[in-house]
Design a protein around this motif. Structure first.
Motif, PDB file in Angstrom:
ATOM      1  N   TYR A  37      -5.472  -1.124   5.069  1.00  0.00           N
ATOM      2  CA  TYR A  37      -4.846  -2.317   4.519  1.00  0.00           C
ATOM      3  C   TYR A  37      -5.571  -2.763   3.254  1.00  0.00           C
ATOM      4  O   TYR A  37      -6.806  -2.682   3.195  1.00  0.00           O
ATOM      5  CB  TYR A  37      -4.918  -3.477   5.517  1.00  0.00           C
ATOM      6  N   LEU A  72      -5.186   6.199  -2.131  1.00  0.00           N
ATOM      7  CA  LEU A  72      -4.412   5.041  -1.700  1.00  0.00           C
ATOM      8  C   LEU A  72      -4.240   4.076  -2.871  1.00  0.00           C
ATOM      9  O   LEU A  72      -5.178   3.863  -3.647  1.00  0.00           O
ATOM     10  CB  LEU A  72      -5.095   4.319  -0.547  1.00  0.00           C
ATOM     11  N   GLY A  84      -0.895   6.946   1.891  1.00  0.00           N
ATOM     12  CA  GLY A  84      -1.407   7.471   3.144  1.00  0.00           C
ATOM     13  C   GLY A  84      -0.732   8.781   3.519  1.00  0.00           C
ATOM     14  O   GLY A  84       0.236   9.207   2.878  1.00  0.00           O
ATOM     15  N   CYS A 142      -2.767   0.104  -3.998  1.00  0.00           N
ATOM     16  CA  CYS A 142      -2.393  -1.240  -3.562  1.00  0.00           C
ATOM     17  C   CYS A 142      -1.771  -1.930  -4.774  1.00  0.00           C
ATOM     18  O   CYS A 142      -2.483  -2.254  -5.734  1.00  0.00           O
ATOM     19  CB  CYS A 142      -3.628  -2.004  -3.080  1.00  0.00           C
ATOM     20  N   GLU A 152       0.838  -1.200   0.000  1.00  0.00           N
ATOM     21  CA  GLU A 152       0.000   0.000   0.000  1.00  0.00           C
ATOM     22  C   GLU A 152       0.874   1.252   0.000  1.00  0.00           C
ATOM     23  O   GLU A 152       1.980   1.240   0.539  1.00  0.00           O
ATOM     24  CB  GLU A 152      -0.918   0.052   1.230  1.00  0.00           C
ATOM     25  N   SER A 153       0.337   2.308  -0.568  1.00  0.00           N
ATOM     26  CA  SER A 153       0.994   3.606  -0.529  1.00  0.00           C
ATOM     27  C   SER A 153      -0.078   4.686  -0.621  1.00  0.00           C
ATOM     28  O   SER A 153      -1.234   4.395  -0.949  1.00  0.00           O
ATOM     29  CB  SER A 153       2.003   3.753  -1.673  1.00  0.00           C
ATOM     30  N   THR A 194      -1.061   1.324   5.525  1.00  0.00           N
ATOM     31  CA  THR A 194      -0.617   2.710   5.374  1.00  0.00           C
ATOM     32  C   THR A 194      -1.481   3.586   6.273  1.00  0.00           C
ATOM     33  O   THR A 194      -2.699   3.427   6.334  1.00  0.00           O
ATOM     34  CB  THR A 194      -0.688   3.156   3.898  1.00  0.00           C
ATOM     35  N   GLN A 195      -0.831   4.508   6.976  1.00  0.00           N
ATOM     36  CA  GLN A 195      -1.529   5.330   7.960  1.00  0.00           C
ATOM     37  C   GLN A 195      -2.243   6.492   7.280  1.00  0.00           C
ATOM     38  O   GLN A 195      -1.656   7.208   6.459  1.00  0.00           O
ATOM     39  CB  GLN A 195      -0.544   5.869   8.985  1.00  0.00           C
TER      40      GLN A 195
END
Length: 126
Positions: A95, A20, A9, A22, A6-7, A120-121
């Motif tokens: 997620y 986001l 965030g 995935c 994931e990216s 990712t937060q």
């Protein structure tokens, strides 16, 4: 090696947007059901959005209320979650998860997914 990453965030103010991604390696995402889940501190992991393999049928959690959109980019072997009108309550670790496309299993059941990303937060401030 099968992997989901994931990216996208980050931290935004309420009303803002995040996108986001995935990205999958080791398998073709278009043959899999893909879901986004999220987990806030002290809460259970919950389903956010789902896109079915091969048909691209989509589902969203009740709290989404038209604010998010899930899509698939087969050329990049990626699933994207566009999140708009973010609220403080959307703060969580997000997620992505994958399972072989199947019918008969509700999309929000965590135990039905085989592969998970690291998360990712997403932080939304007022």
């Amino acid at each position: 090696q099968v992997q989901l990453v994931e990216s996208g965030g980050g931290s935004v103010q309420a009303g803002g947007s995040l996108r986001l991604s995935c990205a999958a390696s080791g398998f073709n995402l278009d043959e899999y059901d893909i879901s986004w889940f999220r987990q806030a501190p002290g809460k259970e992991r919950e389903g956010v959005s789902f896109i079915r393999g091969n048909t691209d049928r989509k589902y969203y959690g009740h709290f989404v209320k038209g604010r998010f959109a899930i899509s698939r980019d087969n050329a990049k072997n990626t699933v994207v979650l566009q999140m708009n009108s973010l609220e403080v309550e959307d703060t969580a670790v997000y997620y992505c998860a994958a399972r072989i496309s199947t019918y008969g299993s509700a999309w929000y059941l965590r135990d039905t997914y085989t592969y998970w990303g690291q998360g990712t937060q997403v932080t939304v401030s007022s």
